[in-house]
Design an enzyme around this catalytic site. Sequence first.
Site, mmCIF file in Angstrom:
data_model
loop_
_atom_site.group_PDB
_atom_site.id
_atom_site.type_symbol
_atom_site.label_atom_id
_atom_site.label_comp_id
_atom_site.label_asym_id
_atom_site.label_seq_id
_atom_site.Cartn_x
_atom_site.Cartn_y
_atom_site.Cartn_z
ATOM 1 N N ASP A 30 0.851 -1.188 0.000
ATOM 2 C CA ASP A 30 0.000 0.000 0.000
ATOM 3 C C ASP A 30 0.893 1.246 0.000
ATOM 4 O O ASP A 30 1.884 1.318 0.725
ATOM 5 C CB ASP A 30 -0.921 -0.008 1.230
ATOM 6 C CG ASP A 30 -2.067 0.983 1.086
ATOM 7 O OD1 ASP A 30 -3.217 0.528 0.975
ATOM 8 O OD2 ASP A 30 -1.800 2.205 1.078
ATOM 9 N N ILE A 31 0.510 2.231 -0.788
ATOM 10 C CA ILE A 31 1.320 3.445 -0.932
ATOM 11 C C ILE A 31 1.290 4.294 0.340
ATOM 12 O O ILE A 31 2.183 5.105 0.574
ATOM 13 C CB ILE A 31 0.832 4.256 -2.163
ATOM 14 C CG1 ILE A 31 1.933 5.126 -2.739
ATOM 15 C CG2 ILE A 31 -0.409 5.070 -1.852
ATOM 16 C CD1 ILE A 31 1.626 5.669 -4.128
ATOM 17 N N ASN A 87 -12.994 -3.070 2.045
ATOM 18 C CA ASN A 87 -13.980 -2.002 2.151
ATOM 19 C C ASN A 87 -14.902 -2.071 0.940
ATOM 20 O O ASN A 87 -14.433 -2.269 -0.190
ATOM 21 C CB ASN A 87 -13.270 -0.641 2.189
ATOM 22 C CG ASN A 87 -12.343 -0.520 3.385
ATOM 23 O OD1 ASN A 87 -12.668 -0.961 4.479
ATOM 24 N ND2 ASN A 87 -11.173 0.060 3.173
ATOM 25 N N HIS A 100 -10.196 -5.424 -3.682
ATOM 26 C CA HIS A 100 -8.893 -5.631 -3.038
ATOM 27 C C HIS A 100 -9.084 -5.932 -1.568
ATOM 28 O O HIS A 100 -10.039 -5.450 -0.938
ATOM 29 C CB HIS A 100 -7.985 -4.407 -3.203
ATOM 30 C CG HIS A 100 -8.579 -3.129 -2.689
ATOM 31 N ND1 HIS A 100 -9.487 -2.390 -3.410
ATOM 32 C CD2 HIS A 100 -8.409 -2.457 -1.522
ATOM 33 C CE1 HIS A 100 -9.843 -1.317 -2.726
ATOM 34 N NE2 HIS A 100 -9.209 -1.335 -1.554
ATOM 35 N N HIS A 102 -7.000 -5.718 2.096
ATOM 36 C CA HIS A 102 -5.860 -5.189 2.824
ATOM 37 C C HIS A 102 -5.344 -6.287 3.747
ATOM 38 O O HIS A 102 -6.142 -6.970 4.403
ATOM 39 C CB HIS A 102 -6.279 -4.010 3.709
ATOM 40 C CG HIS A 102 -6.813 -2.821 2.966
ATOM 41 N ND1 HIS A 102 -6.093 -1.654 2.821
ATOM 42 C CD2 HIS A 102 -8.003 -2.602 2.338
ATOM 43 C CE1 HIS A 102 -6.830 -0.767 2.137
ATOM 44 N NE2 HIS A 102 -7.984 -1.320 1.841
#
Length: 111
Positions: A30-31, A87, A100, A102
């Site tokens: 993750d950025i 989410n 996606h 996490h």
Amino acid sequence: MEDCLFCKIVKGIIPADKVYEDENFLAFKDINPKAPVHLLIIPKKHYATINDIPDTEMEIIAEIHRVIKKLAQDFAVAESGYRILANVNREGGQVVYHVHYHLIGGRLLRG
Ligand code: 5GP
Ligand code: ZN
């Protein structure tokens, strides 16, 4: 999907720090990490949300957990613990509309 950020990462148009790839799945860092380990695991095929995965293709959710399980081992959080979450839509806090999960870990998570 032309305008999808994660489809662009799949195609290599936008760079990402990839940590796993196979025929159907991609995982990358993750950025904006919320913990020492914060990975995103995606199907390469575009589905905007989990709501959009047809029942007949729902096995990708089981397979994505196979990738998550491997990455938890690789990033040494399998035993200490980690959180996985997806989410869905606006009130679920979804920002990127390509399915996606996490994978978050490496510190004590509360709440
Ligand atoms: P969402 O809120 O949709 O579940 O989470 C989207 C996640 O994608 C966020 O945690 C955000 O930091 C991450 N993200 C957004 N843009 C990029 C990007 O260009 N590259 C990477 N690696 N992560 C991104
Ligand atoms: Zn996409």
